[in-house]
Write a protein that holds these residues in place. Structure first.
Motif, PDB file in Angstrom:
ATOM      1  N   VAL A  89      77.858  43.176  50.168  1.00 46.03           N
ATOM      2  CA  VAL A  89      76.591  42.798  49.540  1.00 46.03           C
ATOM      3  C   VAL A  89      76.290  43.624  48.286  1.00 46.03           C
ATOM      4  N   THR A  90      77.315  44.254  47.729  1.00 45.15           N
ATOM      5  CA  THR A  90      77.109  45.062  46.526  1.00 45.15           C
ATOM      6  C   THR A  90      76.427  44.256  45.431  1.00 45.15           C
ATOM      7  N   ASN A  91      76.884  43.051  45.201  1.00 44.82           N
ATOM      8  CA  ASN A  91      76.313  42.202  44.150  1.00 44.82           C
ATOM      9  C   ASN A  91      75.366  41.149  44.702  1.00 44.82           C
ATOM     10  N   GLN A  92      75.009  41.262  45.989  1.00 41.49           N
ATOM     11  CA  GLN A  92      74.095  40.317  46.629  1.00 41.49           C
ATOM     12  C   GLN A  92      73.049  41.066  47.451  1.00 41.49           C
ATOM     13  N   PRO A  93      72.282  41.947  46.845  1.00 43.03           N
ATOM     14  CA  PRO A  93      71.323  42.736  47.629  1.00 43.03           C
ATOM     15  C   PRO A  93      70.277  41.876  48.330  1.00 43.03           C
ATOM     16  N   GLU A  94      70.054  40.676  47.827  1.00 46.58           N
ATOM     17  CA  GLU A  94      69.076  39.789  48.452  1.00 46.58           C
ATOM     18  C   GLU A  94      69.508  39.375  49.858  1.00 46.58           C
ATOM     19  N   VAL A  95      70.827  39.348  50.095  1.00 47.00           N
ATOM     20  CA  VAL A  95      71.331  39.015  51.432  1.00 47.00           C
ATOM     21  C   VAL A  95      70.949  40.120  52.411  1.00 47.00           C
ATOM     22  N   ALA A  96      71.191  41.364  52.026  1.00 44.79           N
ATOM     23  CA  ALA A  96      70.829  42.498  52.885  1.00 44.79           C
ATOM     24  C   ALA A  96      69.321  42.539  53.097  1.00 44.79           C
ATOM     25  N   GLN A  97      68.577  42.278  52.058  1.00 40.82           N
ATOM     26  CA  GLN A  97      67.117  42.293  52.157  1.00 40.82           C
ATOM     27  C   GLN A  97      66.627  41.205  53.111  1.00 40.82           C
ATOM     28  N   ALA A  98      67.196  40.023  53.031  1.00 38.39           N
ATOM     29  CA  ALA A  98      66.787  38.918  53.906  1.00 38.39           C
ATOM     30  C   ALA A  98      67.086  39.219  55.373  1.00 38.39           C
ATOM     31  N   LEU A  99      68.134  40.010  55.621  1.00 36.48           N
ATOM     32  CA  LEU A  99      68.509  40.371  56.990  1.00 36.48           C
ATOM     33  C   LEU A  99      67.798  41.635  57.485  1.00 36.48           C
ATOM     34  N   GLY A 100      67.091  42.310  56.592  1.00 37.28           N
ATOM     35  CA  GLY A 100      66.424  43.549  56.974  1.00 37.28           C
ATOM     36  C   GLY A 100      67.381  44.712  57.120  1.00 37.28           C
ATOM     37  N   VAL A 101      68.487  44.681  56.378  1.00 39.77           N
ATOM     38  CA  VAL A 101      69.495  45.744  56.419  1.00 39.77           C
ATOM     39  C   VAL A 101      69.189  46.748  55.312  1.00 39.77           C
ATOM     40  N   LEU A 102      69.015  48.012  55.702  1.00 36.68           N
ATOM     41  CA  LEU A 102      68.669  49.053  54.739  1.00 36.68           C
ATOM     42  C   LEU A 102      69.830  49.981  54.416  1.00 36.68           C
ATOM     43  N   THR A 103      70.820  50.088  55.312  1.00 38.16           N
ATOM     44  CA  THR A 103      71.959  50.972  55.086  1.00 38.16           C
ATOM     45  C   THR A 103      73.255  50.257  55.443  1.00 38.16           C
ATOM     46  N   THR A 104      74.329  50.741  54.843  1.00 33.20           N
ATOM     47  CA  THR A 104      75.640  50.211  55.197  1.00 33.20           C
ATOM     48  C   THR A 104      76.471  51.346  55.767  1.00 33.20           C
ATOM     49  N   PRO A 105      77.335  51.059  56.705  1.00 31.92           N
ATOM     50  CA  PRO A 105      77.559  49.755  57.319  1.00 31.92           C
ATOM     51  C   PRO A 105      76.505  49.444  58.382  1.00 31.92           C
ATOM     52  N   THR A 106      76.137  48.190  58.439  1.00 31.56           N
ATOM     53  CA  THR A 106      75.339  47.654  59.534  1.00 31.56           C
ATOM     54  C   THR A 106      76.075  46.425  60.017  1.00 31.56           C
ATOM     55  N   THR A 107      76.278  46.328  61.304  1.00 30.09           N
ATOM     56  CA  THR A 107      76.976  45.179  61.882  1.00 30.09           C
ATOM     57  C   THR A 107      75.985  44.387  62.716  1.00 30.09           C
ATOM     58  N   LEU A 108      75.950  43.084  62.462  1.00 30.12           N
ATOM     59  CA  LEU A 108      75.078  42.171  63.193  1.00 30.12           C
ATOM     60  C   LEU A 108      75.949  41.270  64.047  1.00 30.12           C
ATOM     61  N   ALA A 109      75.588  41.091  65.296  1.00 32.52           N
ATOM     62  CA  ALA A 109      76.315  40.189  66.188  1.00 32.52           C
ATOM     63  C   ALA A 109      75.504  38.905  66.317  1.00 32.52           C
ATOM     64  N   PHE A 110      76.152  37.776  66.040  1.00 33.00           N
ATOM     65  CA  PHE A 110      75.501  36.471  66.119  1.00 33.00           C
ATOM     66  C   PHE A 110      76.213  35.599  67.136  1.00 33.00           C
ATOM     67  N   SER A 111      75.441  34.795  67.833  1.00 33.96           N
ATOM     68  CA  SER A 111      76.030  33.788  68.720  1.00 33.96           C
ATOM     69  C   SER A 111      76.514  32.634  67.851  1.00 33.96           C
ATOM     70  N   GLY A 112      77.203  31.687  68.449  1.00 34.85           N
ATOM     71  CA  GLY A 112      77.736  30.544  67.708  1.00 34.85           C
ATOM     72  C   GLY A 112      76.670  29.716  67.021  1.00 34.85           C
ATOM     73  N   ASP A 113      75.446  29.724  67.571  1.00 37.72           N
ATOM     74  CA  ASP A 113      74.366  28.936  66.965  1.00 37.72           C
ATOM     75  C   ASP A 113      73.560  29.718  65.936  1.00 37.72           C
ATOM     76  N   GLY A 114      73.953  30.967  65.634  1.00 42.71           N
ATOM     77  CA  GLY A 114      73.291  31.757  64.608  1.00 42.71           C
ATOM     78  C   GLY A 114      72.182  32.660  65.113  1.00 42.71           C
ATOM     79  N   THR A 115      72.047  32.799  66.414  1.00 42.78           N
ATOM     80  CA  THR A 115      71.040  33.691  66.980  1.00 42.78           C
ATOM     81  C   THR A 115      71.552  35.122  66.917  1.00 42.78           C
ATOM     82  N   GLU A 116      70.743  36.025  66.366  1.00 45.60           N
ATOM     83  CA  GLU A 116      71.146  37.431  66.292  1.00 45.60           C
ATOM     84  C   GLU A 116      71.051  38.046  67.680  1.00 45.60           C
TER      85      GLU A 116
END
Length: 146
Positions: A89-116
């Motif tokens: 997300v170096t050139n896409q900070p809006e993606v991190a912002q939309a996910l509420g990610v403030l630091t890297t690395p952050t790993t999010l686990a999603f189900s097949g239907d997109g549920t975090e």
């Protein structure tokens, strides 16, 4: 004499901060139920055929991000139903912002239907990740393959 107390105070505060930061590194937290639309790069990275997709949020110059990838990629390769995707997300900070990610690395686990399902801040520990995802992978046999 005051100088010694200032130095000791700074060292004590620094030591406490270091212990707290180290304890938080790799901590797995359950996701908070939030109704939001996933950013397009994240939605595109999800695999509806996989029980769980790990989306690793990284940046270009993040050394811990490389360690995280070195742990999660082989884990996903040998675990049925688990997929790993790294999203820079170096050139896409809006993606991190939309996910509420403030630091890297952050790993999010999603189900097949997109549920975090959960979030991992920092470099995770492979066995702890499998343990946390066991109930979600149980239908896909969460045991690592040889």
């Amino acid at each position: 004499m005051v100088g010694i107390w200032v130095v000791l105070g700074v060292l004590l505060i620094g030591g406490i901060a270091g212990v707290v930061l180290r304890a938080r590194n790799g901590r797995i937290r359950a996701a908070k139920p939030v109704e939001r639309e996933l950013p397009a790069p994240v939605a595109a990275a999800l695999d509806s055929d996989a029980a769980v997709t790990l989306v690793q949020i990284s940046t270009t110059f993040c050394a811990p991000c490389r360690h995280t990838k070195a742990i999660l990629e082989p884990l996903a390769e040998r675990t049925e139903g688990l997929r790993h995707v790294e999203l820079d997300v170096t050139n896409q900070p809006e993606v991190a912002q939309a996910l509420g990610v403030l630091t890297t690395p952050t790993t999010l686990a999603f189900s097949g239907d997109g549920t975090e399902l959960l979030r991992i801040g920092g470099v995770p520990k492979g066995p702890a990740v499998l343990e946390a995802l066991d109930e979600h992978l149980s239908g896909a046999s969460s045991r690592p393959t040889s």
